[in-house]
Design a protein around this motif. Structure first.
Motif, mmCIF file in Angstrom:
data_model
loop_
_atom_site.group_PDB
_atom_site.id
_atom_site.type_symbol
_atom_site.label_atom_id
_atom_site.label_comp_id
_atom_site.label_asym_id
_atom_site.label_seq_id
_atom_site.Cartn_x
_atom_site.Cartn_y
_atom_site.Cartn_z
ATOM 1 N N ILE A 80 -5.546 -4.538 -6.594
ATOM 2 C CA ILE A 80 -6.514 -5.564 -6.979
ATOM 3 C C ILE A 80 -6.088 -6.292 -8.251
ATOM 4 O O ILE A 80 -6.014 -7.513 -8.284
ATOM 5 N N LEU A 81 -5.810 -5.536 -9.326
ATOM 6 C CA LEU A 81 -5.450 -6.158 -10.596
ATOM 7 C C LEU A 81 -3.967 -6.499 -10.702
ATOM 8 O O LEU A 81 -3.567 -7.213 -11.602
ATOM 9 N N ASN A 82 -3.153 -5.931 -9.813
ATOM 10 C CA ASN A 82 -1.716 -6.160 -9.785
ATOM 11 C C ASN A 82 -1.060 -5.841 -11.128
ATOM 12 O O ASN A 82 -0.232 -6.576 -11.633
ATOM 13 N N LEU A 91 -8.726 5.386 -5.663
ATOM 14 C CA LEU A 91 -9.442 4.177 -6.049
ATOM 15 C C LEU A 91 -8.861 3.550 -7.316
ATOM 16 O O LEU A 91 -8.752 2.323 -7.417
ATOM 17 N N LEU A 92 -8.481 4.380 -8.285
ATOM 18 C CA LEU A 92 -7.864 3.842 -9.497
ATOM 19 C C LEU A 92 -6.511 3.202 -9.200
ATOM 20 O O LEU A 92 -6.173 2.156 -9.754
ATOM 21 N N ILE A 133 -5.622 1.871 -6.324
ATOM 22 C CA ILE A 133 -5.917 0.618 -5.623
ATOM 23 C C ILE A 133 -6.365 -0.440 -6.626
ATOM 24 O O ILE A 133 -5.938 -1.596 -6.556
ATOM 25 N N LEU A 134 -7.202 -0.049 -7.590
ATOM 26 C CA LEU A 134 -7.665 -1.006 -8.589
ATOM 27 C C LEU A 134 -6.504 -1.565 -9.404
ATOM 28 O O LEU A 134 -6.362 -2.771 -9.550
ATOM 29 N N PHE A 135 -5.646 -0.669 -9.931
ATOM 30 C CA PHE A 135 -4.573 -1.128 -10.806
ATOM 31 C C PHE A 135 -3.441 -1.812 -10.046
ATOM 32 O O PHE A 135 -2.935 -2.844 -10.483
ATOM 33 N N TRP A 146 0.805 -1.214 0.000
ATOM 34 C CA TRP A 146 0.000 0.000 0.000
ATOM 35 C C TRP A 146 0.840 1.267 0.000
ATOM 36 O O TRP A 146 0.306 2.356 -0.166
#
Length: 142
Positions: free
Chosen positions: A135-137, A127-128, A130-132, A5
């Protein structure tokens, strides 16, 4: 495997601090620098992106040198700058869009910002990321 993070938190804080017009704008409309004017321009966004990139490297350079000497293979996971720079450019309030706008829910290319839109764009930026990144790594290596 745990999520990292650190880059997300640093990038979001730097997005807030270096968004043109919120705390300061360099160069400003009438002076070299103005504080809290809530306006922006293309050249100011370019200057703030350069400031963001430079300060990001200054934060990451000492740990990178240490990591380079300790773990040569893990150095690529630190350089996530291209993805963050693209998201910074897209979400700079007023450059492409402002959400919420002053007179409409969404305004395009108005080169202005407000505290509410800065907050919403910061949330979208986080949020973007965190998504990239989490979550999506998805990592774009330099």
């Amino acid at each position: 495997m745990g999520a990292d993070w650190g880059p997300v938190v640093v990038a979001v804080v730097m997005f807030i601090l270096l968004s043109p017009g919120l705390l300061f704008q360099l160069p400003a409309r009438t002076r070299v620098i103005e504080f809290g004017n809530m306006y922006t321009s293309g050249i100011a966004i370019l200057v703030h992106i350069l400031l963001w990139f430079t300060s990001f490297l200054l934060f990451l350079l000492p740990p990178l040198i240490l990591i380079f000497f300790i773990f040569l293979s893990s150095i690529l996971h630190i350089f996530l700058l291209p993805l963050q720079i693209v998201i910074f450019i897209i979400l700079a309030p007023g450059l492409i869009f402002q959400l919420p706008g002053k007179h409409r829910p969404v305004e395009f290319l108005n080169m202005k910002t407000t505290v509410v839109s800065m907050f919403l764009h910061t949330v979208l930026f986080g949020l973007l990321l965190i998504l990239f990144l989490i979550i999506l790594n998805i990592h774009i290596y330099v």
